[in-house]
Design an enzyme around this catalytic site. Structure first.
Site, PDB file in Angstrom:
ATOM      1  N   ARG A  50       0.791  -1.227   0.000  1.00  0.00           N
ATOM      2  CA  ARG A  50       0.000   0.000   0.000  1.00  0.00           C
ATOM      3  C   ARG A  50       0.828   1.285   0.000  1.00  0.00           C
ATOM      4  NH1 ARG A  50      -4.062  -2.181   4.360  1.00  0.00           N
ATOM      5  NH2 ARG A  50      -2.078  -3.156   4.813  1.00  0.00           N
ATOM      6  N   LYS A 156       1.031 -19.919   7.698  1.00  0.00           N
ATOM      7  CA  LYS A 156       0.225 -19.855   8.896  1.00  0.00           C
ATOM      8  C   LYS A 156       0.190 -18.430   9.479  1.00  0.00           C
ATOM      9  CE  LYS A 156       2.749 -20.332  12.912  1.00  0.00           C
ATOM     10  NZ  LYS A 156       3.838 -19.614  13.098  1.00  0.00           N
ATOM     11  N   ASP A 185       4.507 -24.614   5.793  1.00  0.00           N
ATOM     12  CA  ASP A 185       4.954 -24.787   7.174  1.00  0.00           C
ATOM     13  C   ASP A 185       6.475 -24.839   7.055  1.00  0.00           C
ATOM     14  OD1 ASP A 185       6.045 -25.960   9.487  1.00  0.00           O
ATOM     15  OD2 ASP A 185       4.090 -26.750  10.023  1.00  0.00           O
ATOM     16  N   HIS A 186       7.143 -23.810   7.521  1.00  0.00           N
ATOM     17  CA  HIS A 186       8.570 -23.721   7.172  1.00  0.00           C
ATOM     18  C   HIS A 186       9.387 -24.872   7.761  1.00  0.00           C
ATOM     19  CE1 HIS A 186       9.142 -21.694  11.093  1.00  0.00           C
ATOM     20  NE2 HIS A 186      10.409 -21.983  10.956  1.00  0.00           N
ATOM     21  N   LYS A 190      13.048 -27.655   6.326  1.00  0.00           N
ATOM     22  CA  LYS A 190      14.344 -27.872   6.991  1.00  0.00           C
ATOM     23  C   LYS A 190      14.922 -29.206   6.533  1.00  0.00           C
ATOM     24  CE  LYS A 190      13.014 -25.302  11.156  1.00  0.00           C
ATOM     25  NZ  LYS A 190      13.904 -24.195  11.442  1.00  0.00           N
ATOM     26  N   GLU A 224      12.615 -22.998  22.479  1.00  0.00           N
ATOM     27  CA  GLU A 224      13.240 -21.740  22.048  1.00  0.00           C
ATOM     28  C   GLU A 224      13.769 -21.003  23.269  1.00  0.00           C
ATOM     29  OE1 GLU A 224      11.284 -19.666  18.550  1.00  0.00           O
ATOM     30  OE2 GLU A 224       9.587 -20.467  19.671  1.00  0.00           O
ATOM     31  N   ASP A 243       0.494 -21.316  17.660  1.00  0.00           N
ATOM     32  CA  ASP A 243       1.688 -20.816  16.974  1.00  0.00           C
ATOM     33  C   ASP A 243       2.643 -21.946  16.573  1.00  0.00           C
ATOM     34  OD1 ASP A 243       3.420 -18.622  16.142  1.00  0.00           O
ATOM     35  OD2 ASP A 243       4.701 -19.154  17.848  1.00  0.00           O
ATOM     36  N   HIS A 248       3.921 -26.893  13.326  1.00  0.00           N
ATOM     37  CA  HIS A 248       5.256 -27.493  13.295  1.00  0.00           C
ATOM     38  C   HIS A 248       5.324 -28.833  14.043  1.00  0.00           C
ATOM     39  CE1 HIS A 248       6.028 -23.619  11.746  1.00  0.00           C
ATOM     40  NE2 HIS A 248       6.333 -23.000  12.865  1.00  0.00           N
ATOM     41  N   LYS A 348       8.607 -20.986  24.818  1.00  0.00           N
ATOM     42  CA  LYS A 348       9.540 -19.866  24.671  1.00  0.00           C
ATOM     43  C   LYS A 348      10.228 -19.657  26.011  1.00  0.00           C
ATOM     44  CE  LYS A 348       7.461 -17.614  20.776  1.00  0.00           C
ATOM     45  NZ  LYS A 348       8.380 -17.932  19.664  1.00  0.00           N
TER      46      LYS A 348
HETATM   47  C1  BG6 Z   1       7.243 -19.623  13.843  1.00  0.00           C
HETATM   48  C2  BG6 Z   1       6.580 -19.142  15.092  1.00  0.00           C
HETATM   49  O1  BG6 Z   1       6.340 -20.320  13.039  1.00  0.00           O
HETATM   50  O2  BG6 Z   1       8.304 -20.488  14.176  1.00  0.00           O
HETATM   51  C3  BG6 Z   1       7.576 -18.463  16.000  1.00  0.00           C
HETATM   52  O3  BG6 Z   1       5.551 -18.235  14.750  1.00  0.00           O
HETATM   53  C4  BG6 Z   1       8.761 -19.343  16.256  1.00  0.00           C
HETATM   54  O4  BG6 Z   1       6.969 -18.073  17.223  1.00  0.00           O
HETATM   55  C5  BG6 Z   1       9.320 -19.883  14.954  1.00  0.00           C
HETATM   56  O5  BG6 Z   1       9.741 -18.572  16.928  1.00  0.00           O
HETATM   57  C6  BG6 Z   1      10.381 -20.923  15.206  1.00  0.00           C
HETATM   58  O6  BG6 Z   1      10.969 -21.274  13.987  1.00  0.00           O
HETATM   59  P1  BG6 Z   1      12.453 -21.819  13.953  1.00  0.00           P
HETATM   60  O7  BG6 Z   1      12.689 -22.164  12.516  1.00  0.00           O
HETATM   61  O8  BG6 Z   1      13.327 -20.723  14.462  1.00  0.00           O
HETATM   62  O9  BG6 Z   1      12.474 -23.013  14.866  1.00  0.00           O
END
Ligand code: BG6
Length: 514
Positions: A50, A156, A185-186, A190, A224, A243, A248, A348
């Site tokens: 925007r 997501k 889903d990242h 990996k 984390e 989250d 994941h 976390k």
């Molecule tokens: C994300 C979450 O999908 O994954 C975050 O929204 C999280 O809260 C992150 O920190 C963790 O990803 P990675 O690849 O660092 O383990």
């Protein structure tokens, strides 16, 4: 990536092109792909947003992101100057049809210049509030019509609960076919996560014992060390279950527990994963406390080591009841896994960043060694270390050197870095490349997303109706609330992180006098 896999001409449209995801992840990943010569020759990125920006202003901003996040470090001027002209900016309101008409004519212009048709990838890197809007407009503008050449990418949160996920899937399905929708889903990008399939199904060694007969229990930990960082506003409405667990951790569960696939076809693999989610024993509304534990970190330390509690983080409500830690105990009702507990935990501000899966094997059926031989004896355990260390460790018993028969636990280690002379690409590189190749293997299908929501709904509902009375219930820097221990059956433990790289692993063994 393999540069010999030639990709067709592609126009990569990023809605939210001026935003954080584009800056931090998407452009660095595309730049890295360009460095590996894994982008098509005819390639354009159209960043739509925007704000008012010129092409040059946007490129300068994105260069800064590449310098910070590219796998190659600071971009060399020549490399950047070659890549940057592929990026262009289009100002536009996501809720105006005129934005999409302009996009259509720009795509047409590019195709005309190239003298060929191009794939069009629409990436929604916007706030989730736009997820339900953009697909409608793309549909209305006729930009989704070409089933083979148009794709949409969404990340997501895919919904906030089962109903909203279904509603979003329905909006996507109104304009796109499932084969055109790529839900990211990242974690699936990996290397170590993809290696779970390779390890399980490319080796005949472990599959015969990968079942209830030999496996005592499984733990999946995604810990984390960081807090919510600058995402308090988003996170306070999500929490750890939405989250991390719904996506994941569920993906990791599927990969560990699924049946062998018949082929490497995307839908075949996704069918096997969905089967796992369907096999999860439903959590009864009155049994949530027996299967799920939630936690929230409080402050810890003092002076320069002081760490704020979750409720003191920016964007978080001072009385927030949002969980920053979840532990679950799940069972799969199927032949392979009946009665084997799967313990999942994520949080976390835990003591360190570590993601690993531990397969704890059963004890031998009969202990034939004399009791004094087996002091410190432990059943075998296999650890799949996902990050930050990447590899696999198998713990087993060995004879301790000496005249007496004494058993001691030892480890066999596979470490990615030592075994392969190749860097692991960032997950986004893999995933974006797969979208360009139209390979959906590493993406979530609608039914999988909904099945994951469905099995977690009793926990979400139970927690919503019974607010926590003890938050914050773990100090930052600890392994979560005490209650997480109580989920475990007797004799089961949450394992401490496995050390993949031993500092003294190459030291020669010193001869010792007996
Ligand atoms: C994300 C979450 O999908 O994954 C975050 O929204 C999280 O809260 C992150 O920190 C963790 O990803 P990675 O690849 O660092 O383990």
């Amino acid at each position: 990536m393999n540069p010999t896999d030639q990709l067709d001409p592609t126009i990569f449209v990023i809605f939210g092109g001026g935003g954080d995801l584009t800056w931090r992840k998407l452009i660095p990943a595309l730049f890295d792909l360009s460095q590996d010569r894994s982008l098509p020759d005819k390639f354009a990125i159209i960043a739509v947003d925007r704000v008012k920006l010129s092409d040059d202003q946007l490129r300068k901003h994105l260069q800064d992101g590449v310098n910070q996040f590219s796998r190659f470090g600071n971009a060399k001027a020549a490399a950047w100057n070659q890549f940057a002209p592929h990026i262009q900016y289009q100002q536009g309101d996501f809720k105006k049809l005129s934005t999409y008409a302009a996009l259509r004519s720009e795509c047409g212009r590019l195709e005309k210049t190239w003298g060929t048709k191009a794939h069009r990838i629409y990436y929604m890197a916007t706030p989730p509030s736009m997820f339900g809007e953009i697909p409608k407009y793309l549909g209305k503008a006729g930009l989704a019509r070409d089933r083979e050449w148009a794709r949409i990418v969404i990340e997501k949160p895919i919904g906030y609960d089962l109903d909203s996920a279904r509603a979003l899937n329905a909006i996507l399905a109104a304009s796109f076919e499932e084969s055109q929708i790529f839900r990211i889903d990242h974690y699936l990008g990996k290397e170590t996560v993809q290696n779970i399939l390779a390890f399980r199904f490319a080796n005949p060694l472990f599959e015969p014992i990968w079942n209830r007969r030999y496996v005592d229990y499984v733990t999946i930990t995604v810990a984390e060390a960081v807090g919510v960082e600058h995402r308090g506003g988003y996170y306070d409405h999500a929490g750890a279950l939405r989250d991390m667990v719904q996506n994941h951790l569920m993906q990791l569960l599927c990969l560990v527990a699924m049946e062998p696939m018949v082929s490497f076809d995307a839908d075949e693999i996704r069918n096997k994963k969905v089967d796992v989610l369907h096999a999860v024993r439903p959590i009864a509304a009155n049994a949530v406390h027996l299967c799920a534990v939630r936690g929230q970190y409080g402050p810890s330390g003092a002076g320069r080591n002081k760490v704020p509690g979750y409720r003191q983080e920016d964007g978080v409500a001072p009385e927030s009841a949002t969980e920053t830690f979840v532990a679950l105990k799940l069972f799969l009702d199927n032949w392979r896994w009946q009665d084997v507990p799967f313990y999942l935990r994520t949080g976390k501000r835990l003591p360190r960043q570590v993601s690993e899966i531990s397969i704890q094997f059963r004890a031998v059926p009969h202990q034939s060694f004399p009791p004094e031989a087996s002091l410190g004896w432990q059943p075998s355990r296999l650890v799949v270390s996902i990050q930050p260390d990447e590899g696999i460790v198998l713990g087993f018993q060995a004879k301790y050197p000496g005249p007496k028969m004494q058993l001691r636990p030892v480890d066999m280690r596979f470490n990615y870095r030592e075994s392969f002379d190749a860097p692991s690409p960032d997950a986004y590189e893999t995933l974006l490349w797969d979208v360009m190749k139209c390979d959906a293997t590493l993406f979530m299908r609608a039914d999988q997303v909904e099945a994951a929501w469905q099995l977690l709904m009793p926990v979400l509902q139970g927690w919503q109706t019974t607010p926590p009375s003890d938050f914050p219930n773990y100090p930052a820097g600890t392994w979560g609330p005490e209650d997480a221990q109580h989920l475990l059956a007797q004799g089961h433990i949450w394992p401490l992180p496995t050390e993949l790289v031993l500092p003294d692993s190459r030291k020669p063994v010193q001869a010792k006098r007996r």
